[in-house]
Each structure stands twice: as structure tokens, then as C-alpha cells.
Design a protein around this motif. Structure first.
Motif, PDB file in Angstrom:
ATOM      1  N   ASP A  65      72.186 -23.527  93.604  1.00 26.58           N
ATOM      2  CA  ASP A  65      73.370 -23.107  93.085  1.00 26.58           C
ATOM      3  C   ASP A  65      73.938 -23.435  91.805  1.00 26.58           C
ATOM      4  O   ASP A  65      74.286 -24.447  91.402  1.00 26.58           O
ATOM      5  CB  ASP A  65      74.407 -23.983  94.070  1.00 26.58           C
ATOM      6  N   LYS A  66      73.851 -22.498  91.083  1.00 30.20           N
ATOM      7  CA  LYS A  66      74.232 -22.392  89.654  1.00 30.20           C
ATOM      8  C   LYS A  66      74.601 -21.115  88.974  1.00 30.20           C
ATOM      9  O   LYS A  66      74.415 -20.293  89.826  1.00 30.20           O
ATOM     10  CB  LYS A  66      73.059 -23.251  88.737  1.00 30.20           C
ATOM     11  N   PRO A  67      74.869 -20.792  87.967  1.00 32.05           N
ATOM     12  CA  PRO A  67      75.275 -19.760  87.178  1.00 32.05           C
ATOM     13  C   PRO A  67      74.252 -18.479  87.539  1.00 32.05           C
ATOM     14  O   PRO A  67      74.770 -17.372  87.894  1.00 32.05           O
ATOM     15  CB  PRO A  67      75.308 -19.793  85.903  1.00 32.05           C
ATOM     16  N   PHE A  68      72.960 -18.779  87.475  1.00 28.96           N
ATOM     17  CA  PHE A  68      71.927 -17.589  87.798  1.00 28.96           C
ATOM     18  C   PHE A  68      71.592 -17.701  89.094  1.00 28.96           C
ATOM     19  O   PHE A  68      70.391 -17.347  89.602  1.00 28.96           O
ATOM     20  CB  PHE A  68      70.993 -17.601  86.888  1.00 28.96           C
ATOM     21  N   SER A  69      72.046 -18.372  90.169  1.00 24.79           N
ATOM     22  CA  SER A  69      71.741 -18.318  91.516  1.00 24.79           C
ATOM     23  C   SER A  69      71.718 -16.727  92.146  1.00 24.79           C
ATOM     24  O   SER A  69      72.468 -16.026  91.692  1.00 24.79           O
ATOM     25  CB  SER A  69      72.601 -19.203  92.549  1.00 24.79           C
ATOM     26  N   GLY A  70      70.665 -16.545  92.958  1.00 25.50           N
ATOM     27  CA  GLY A  70      70.363 -15.443  93.208  1.00 25.50           C
ATOM     28  C   GLY A  70      70.461 -14.807  94.588  1.00 25.50           C
ATOM     29  O   GLY A  70      71.243 -15.620  95.378  1.00 25.50           O
ATOM     30  N   PRO A  71      69.700 -13.689  95.020  1.00 24.36           N
ATOM     31  CA  PRO A  71      68.808 -13.330  94.141  1.00 24.36           C
ATOM     32  C   PRO A  71      69.645 -12.413  92.690  1.00 24.36           C
ATOM     33  O   PRO A  71      70.737 -12.176  93.051  1.00 24.36           O
ATOM     34  CB  PRO A  71      68.398 -12.177  95.189  1.00 24.36           C
ATOM     35  N   VAL A  72      68.840 -12.213  91.744  1.00 25.82           N
ATOM     36  CA  VAL A  72      69.367 -11.454  90.758  1.00 25.82           C
ATOM     37  C   VAL A  72      68.543  -9.906  90.684  1.00 25.82           C
ATOM     38  O   VAL A  72      67.771  -9.690  91.274  1.00 25.82           O
ATOM     39  CB  VAL A  72      69.111 -12.233  89.516  1.00 25.82           C
ATOM     40  N   ASP A  73      69.344  -8.882  90.025  1.00 27.90           N
ATOM     41  CA  ASP A  73      68.927  -7.656  90.139  1.00 27.90           C
ATOM     42  C   ASP A  73      68.332  -7.521  88.609  1.00 27.90           C
ATOM     43  O   ASP A  73      68.763  -7.920  87.603  1.00 27.90           O
ATOM     44  CB  ASP A  73      70.107  -6.761  90.043  1.00 27.90           C
ATOM     45  N   ILE A  74      67.170  -6.883  88.712  1.00 29.27           N
ATOM     46  CA  ILE A  74      66.419  -6.559  87.359  1.00 29.27           C
ATOM     47  C   ILE A  74      66.090  -4.955  87.576  1.00 29.27           C
ATOM     48  O   ILE A  74      65.850  -4.454  88.815  1.00 29.27           O
ATOM     49  CB  ILE A  74      65.158  -7.537  87.128  1.00 29.27           C
ATOM     50  N   VAL A  75      66.010  -4.229  86.553  1.00 31.60           N
ATOM     51  CA  VAL A  75      65.433  -2.972  86.642  1.00 31.60           C
ATOM     52  C   VAL A  75      63.913  -2.982  85.948  1.00 31.60           C
ATOM     53  O   VAL A  75      63.856  -3.365  85.038  1.00 31.60           O
ATOM     54  CB  VAL A  75      66.355  -2.086  85.580  1.00 31.60           C
ATOM     55  N   ILE A  76      63.161  -2.603  86.911  1.00 31.75           N
ATOM     56  CA  ILE A  76      61.667  -2.572  86.643  1.00 31.75           C
ATOM     57  C   ILE A  76      61.413  -1.835  85.480  1.00 31.75           C
ATOM     58  O   ILE A  76      61.702  -0.378  85.487  1.00 31.75           O
ATOM     59  CB  ILE A  76      60.870  -2.155  87.532  1.00 31.75           C
ATOM     60  N   ARG A 138      53.731 -18.399  74.546  1.00 31.26           N
ATOM     61  CA  ARG A 138      53.975 -19.109  75.675  1.00 31.26           C
ATOM     62  C   ARG A 138      53.520 -18.348  77.031  1.00 31.26           C
ATOM     63  O   ARG A 138      54.387 -17.292  77.311  1.00 31.26           O
ATOM     64  CB  ARG A 138      55.276 -19.711  75.781  1.00 31.26           C
ATOM     65  N   ASP A 139      52.628 -18.757  77.841  1.00 28.68           N
ATOM     66  CA  ASP A 139      52.429 -18.351  79.171  1.00 28.68           C
ATOM     67  C   ASP A 139      53.564 -18.727  80.113  1.00 28.68           C
ATOM     68  O   ASP A 139      54.228 -19.784  79.765  1.00 28.68           O
ATOM     69  CB  ASP A 139      51.109 -18.584  79.609  1.00 28.68           C
ATOM     70  N   LEU A 140      53.810 -18.047  81.272  1.00 32.14           N
ATOM     71  CA  LEU A 140      54.890 -18.465  82.091  1.00 32.14           C
ATOM     72  C   LEU A 140      54.225 -18.748  83.401  1.00 32.14           C
ATOM     73  O   LEU A 140      53.199 -17.944  83.775  1.00 32.14           O
ATOM     74  CB  LEU A 140      55.934 -17.532  82.080  1.00 32.14           C
ATOM     75  N   ALA A 141      54.478 -19.521  84.183  1.00 28.47           N
ATOM     76  CA  ALA A 141      54.262 -19.813  85.361  1.00 28.47           C
ATOM     77  C   ALA A 141      55.502 -19.743  86.440  1.00 28.47           C
ATOM     78  O   ALA A 141      56.406 -20.525  85.940  1.00 28.47           O
ATOM     79  CB  ALA A 141      53.607 -21.206  85.817  1.00 28.47           C
ATOM     80  N   CYS A 142      55.466 -18.884  87.335  1.00 26.29           N
ATOM     81  CA  CYS A 142      56.718 -18.823  88.335  1.00 26.29           C
ATOM     82  C   CYS A 142      56.294 -18.183  89.658  1.00 26.29           C
ATOM     83  O   CYS A 142      55.257 -17.906  89.925  1.00 26.29           O
ATOM     84  CB  CYS A 142      57.618 -17.878  87.450  1.00 26.29           C
ATOM     85  N   THR A 143      57.364 -18.151  90.387  1.00 26.56           N
ATOM     86  CA  THR A 143      57.243 -17.527  91.866  1.00 26.56           C
ATOM     87  C   THR A 143      58.176 -16.518  91.761  1.00 26.56           C
ATOM     88  O   THR A 143      59.343 -16.730  91.279  1.00 26.56           O
ATOM     89  CB  THR A 143      57.410 -18.430  92.942  1.00 26.56           C
ATOM     90  N   ILE A 144      58.129 -15.295  92.495  1.00 27.23           N
ATOM     91  CA  ILE A 144      58.960 -14.402  92.338  1.00 27.23           C
ATOM     92  C   ILE A 144      58.974 -13.547  93.796  1.00 27.23           C
ATOM     93  O   ILE A 144      57.783 -13.488  94.576  1.00 27.23           O
ATOM     94  CB  ILE A 144      58.685 -13.128  91.550  1.00 27.23           C
ATOM     95  N   GLU A 145      60.055 -13.554  94.480  1.00 28.34           N
ATOM     96  CA  GLU A 145      60.117 -12.869  95.779  1.00 28.34           C
ATOM     97  C   GLU A 145      60.916 -11.427  95.827  1.00 28.34           C
ATOM     98  O   GLU A 145      62.045 -11.583  95.151  1.00 28.34           O
ATOM     99  CB  GLU A 145      61.004 -13.937  96.666  1.00 28.34           C
ATOM    100  N   LEU A 146      60.553 -10.545  96.384  1.00 27.43           N
ATOM    101  CA  LEU A 146      61.070  -9.216  96.203  1.00 27.43           C
ATOM    102  C   LEU A 146      62.085  -9.279  97.446  1.00 27.43           C
ATOM    103  O   LEU A 146      61.679  -9.184  98.687  1.00 27.43           O
ATOM    104  CB  LEU A 146      59.788  -7.916  96.146  1.00 27.43           C
ATOM    105  N   VAL A 147      63.140  -9.287  97.276  1.00 29.48           N
ATOM    106  CA  VAL A 147      64.327  -9.595  98.327  1.00 29.48           C
ATOM    107  C   VAL A 147      64.755  -7.815  98.829  1.00 29.48           C
ATOM    108  O   VAL A 147      64.792  -7.696 100.012  1.00 29.48           O
ATOM    109  CB  VAL A 147      65.546 -10.205  98.101  1.00 29.48           C
ATOM    110  N   GLU A 148      65.046  -7.080  97.687  1.00 36.02           N
ATOM    111  CA  GLU A 148      65.474  -5.766  98.165  1.00 36.02           C
ATOM    112  C   GLU A 148      65.198  -4.637  97.186  1.00 36.02           C
ATOM    113  O   GLU A 148      65.075  -5.199  95.779  1.00 36.02           O
ATOM    114  CB  GLU A 148      66.811  -5.985  98.500  1.00 36.02           C
ATOM    115  N   ILE A 149      65.056  -3.422  97.483  1.00 33.75           N
ATOM    116  CA  ILE A 149      65.202  -2.362  96.523  1.00 33.75           C
ATOM    117  C   ILE A 149      66.239  -1.856  96.742  1.00 33.75           C
ATOM    118  O   ILE A 149      66.828  -1.264  97.769  1.00 33.75           O
ATOM    119  CB  ILE A 149      64.026  -1.415  96.834  1.00 33.75           C
TER     120      ILE A 149
END
Length: 150
Positions: A65-76, A138-149
Motif C-alpha cells: 500500500d503506497k503510491p504505486f500500489s497496483g495493479p498498474v497498467d502498462i502498454v506492451i 544493471r540487470d533487473l530481478a523481478c516477478t510479474i503477474e498478468l492480472v488483466e488484458i
């Protein structure tokens, strides 16, 4: 059991949760949750008074719970142009490549080579979707979850 995939360009993906929905395509807007793990060399304006230095081991998550709490929308496929300010919805190549192979509901751990993230130049906090400075190469390590199209 998780499935690991390594692409020729070095993008490494490990399936955490299998998805069962549709897969998005280039140009579509998707809602995602992410967790990004930054190592040493990433910086922000967060200052640790006790230690007397800027915090440089960071973690960012849209599950919190912070300013970029999500999910967030991105355009592929919508990347932040070099020397421009990030605009809501922009992405990075590593996310784009992973997302077009994912199904709604799927969660993956990603290891994104610098060339598919912010490259040899790195990025200021104004160029990144998560608001932190990223060092060059810099390489990035992350997890991503596809919530919705959308």
C-alpha cells in the motif's frame, strides 16, 4: 513445479503460477502486479539518518500500500524514450517479451538483462516506471503477474 525458460537474448523466466486466460499482444494495455529487487548501485532520495547515507538496496512492489500500489497498467511495447520523462503506461523490453508469452493469471520470476531493461545508459528516477534510479548496465530481478488484458 515451475518451468524455466531462457531466451537467446538472455531473458530468463521461471513460471511461478500457471495462467489460464488469454495472452496479450503488442500494443495492448495490461494490468500487472510486480515486485522488483534492486541491488547495490540503485539509488533514490531516501536517506537513512541512522546510517548517514542514501539507501541503495531497494525493493519495490505493487502489492504494498503506497503510491504505486497496483495493479498498474502498462502498454506492451510503449517504452520511455531516451532523455524523456516516464509517462504512465510505458514499459521495458524485458516486461514486454515476457507478457506476450503469458496468460492472464500467470506469475513469473524474471531475470532481465540490462539490454532489455535500461541498457548501457541506465535511467534516472524520471525515466523509470517505479521511480528509482538504475545504474548503467544493471540487470533487473523481478516477478510479474498478468492480472488483466484491457
Amino acid at each position: 513445479m515451475s518451468k524455466e525458460m531462457i531466451k537467446e537474448n538472455g531473458l530468463r523466466m521461471v513460471e511461478i503460477t500457471e495462467g489460464h486466460g488469454d495472452s496479450p499482444t503488442l500494443g495492448q494495455t495490461v494490468s500487472v502486479h510486480y515486485e522488483i529487487f534492486f541491488g547495490e548501485g540503485t539509488s533514490t532520495s531516501n536517506y537513512d539518518e541512522t546510517a548517514g547515507k542514501y539507501v541503495d538496496n531497494l525493493y519495490d512492489s505493487t502489492y504494498e500500500d503506497k503510491p504505486f500500489s497496483g495493479p498498474v497498467d502498462i502498454v506492451i511495447g510503449a517504452a520511455t524514450p531516451k532523455d524523456d520523462i516516464y509517462s504512465r503506461g510505458q514499459s521495458i523490453k524485458g516486461f514486454d517479451e515476457a507478457l506476450v508469452e503469458m496468460k492472464v493469471g500467470e506469475k513469473r520470476q524474471l531475470f532481465i538483462p540490462a539490454a532489455l531493461a535500461y541498457g548501457k545508459e541506465g535511467a534516472s528516477s524520471f525515466h523509470t516506471f517505479f521511480g528509482y534510479r538504475v545504474a548503467p548496465h544493471r540487470d533487473l530481478a523481478c516477478t510479474i503477474e498478468l492480472v488483466e488484458i484491457k
